[in-house]
Motif scaffolding. Structure first.
Motif: not given
Ligand code: OSB
Ligand code: MG
Length: 372
Positions: A344-351
């Motif tokens: 799950v991408p958790l490094e950048s804001p948004g999608i």
């Protein structure tokens, strides 16, 4: 936030392999992408998952496009809201159906709000998982031997659940061949996409010997009553997909006993507010849920991955990596899988993925921009 511009785009993306389900075959996806812009200048992409033909739900890309242009965008453009969760009620008021059109816009508003809050979409909606388990959905194959081969490949690639599309004539014996080849521990299920009637109950009871984790949507798309009768006659848990279009329908399923598991697709239920409400309701009623797929591009997949990070998504979802569907996806990085898990991408804001706007421009066959 105040959304002041929505751009619709239709792109065409060819599937690496044609996919056949009981209600039709698909080779190339016509994908409706949306780009939402806030008055502050912030932007977010989303996807409307309506199909090419009305064989899954009544909606298609050709009903969703005008629904967004004529009926949804006037309720959105220039309207000040505190939170994207407000759009569900705004869209439901005196506006029947069109869940996928509604969801395309509503989810975009969630993506935009997460972007503006500088938070990854998963955390913005209350996600608790850093990675999600991945299953695969195998289309109807030309022979049981070919199906077994596909299932073996899927296990070798690490998939944690194998869903086999079935229809009369391609059912119990075909799934039995896979069970015999893969052994008792494989996480197997079948999906009929409405191909049976209640008169087939005895035939469907043949699956009970195969220890499936569930059978998905055996009967008609809008029929909870006969699913309840069928569930009383089957040991295998029924999972509903097409039938669950709202929180009310999820509650009806539990009240009537029409199934024991729900495949949540945010597009089918009108968006994230509804998907989260169904998730929460199922959690408090001990109904496991999992996230289905609609052959989304990498943009729609980003929303599915964020949703599947909620705690009650306890069964692997149909969220295969980009490379399973497309020669090249429209996001970077592409969605990938390791040991049957997707991060799950958790490094950048948004999608959490970058949208390849040049490639989208090159694939676009029509576009329309709506402004406040
Ligand atoms: O019934 O879950 C379904 C694809 C299109 C329409 C309906 C369904 C499906 C799938 C594919 O099973 C899931 C995926 O995106 O991999
Ligand atoms: Mg299904």
């Amino acid at each position: 936030m105040r959304i002041d511009q929505i751009t619709l785009r239709e792109i065409h993306l060819e599937l690496k392999e044609p996919f056949r389900i009981s209600s039709g075959e698909i080779r190339e996806r016509r994908i409706l992408l949306l780009e939402l812009r806030d008055a502050s200048g912030a932007k977010a992409w989303s996807e409307c998952v309506a199909g090419e033909a009305p064989n899954y739900s009544p909606e298609t890309i050709d009903t969703a496009w005008p629904a967004i242009v004529q009926y949804l965008s006037p309720r959105v453009l220039g309207r000040e809201v505190e939170h994207p969760g407000e759009f569900h009620e705004i869209f439901e008021k005196d506006f029947r159906g069109h869940q996928m059109a509604k969801a395309g816009v509503e989810m975009g508003a969630w993506g935009l709000a997460a972007t503006m809050a500088q938070e990854p979409l998963s955390l913005f909606i209350g996600g608790t998982r850093a990675e999600i388990a991945v299953g695969i959905s195998l289309g109807i194959q030309p022979s049981p031997e070919r199906l077994v081969e596909k299932a073996r490949e899927a296990i070798a690639e690490g998939y944690r659940k194998i869903k086999i599309k079935i229809e009369p004539g391609h059912d119990v014996e075909w799934v039995r061949a896979v069970r015999e080849a893969l052994g008792p521990s494989a996480h197997l299920m079948a999906d009929a996409n409405n191909a049976y009637t209640i008169d087939d109950a005895e035939r469907l009871a043949g699956f009970d010997a195969l220890d499936l984790v569930m059978i998905e949507q055996p009967l008609a798309w809008d029929d909870l009553v006969r699913h309840a009768e069928l569930q009383r006659r089957l040991k295998t848990p029924i999972c509903l997909d097409e039938s669950i279009t709202s929180l009310d329908r999820a509650q009806d399923m539990v009240t009537l006993g029409s199934g024991r598991i729900i495949n949540i697709k945010p597009g089918r239920v009108g968006g994230f507010s509804s998907a989260i409400a169904i998730h929460d309701y199922c959690q408090s009623n001990s109904i496991p849920v999992w996230c289905g797929g609609m052959f989304e591009s990498g943009i729609g997949r980003a929303y599915n991955v964020a949703l599947a990070s909620l705690p009650n998504f306890s069964i692997p979802g149909d969220v295969s990596p980009s490379a399973r569907y497309w020669a090249k996806d429209i996001v970077t990085p592409e969605w990938t899988m390791r040991d049957g898990m997707m991060r799950v991408p958790l490094e950048s804001p948004g999608i959490g993925v970058a949208v390849d706007e040049d490639r989208i421009a090159a694939l676009t066959v029509r576009t329309e921009t709506l402004r406040a």
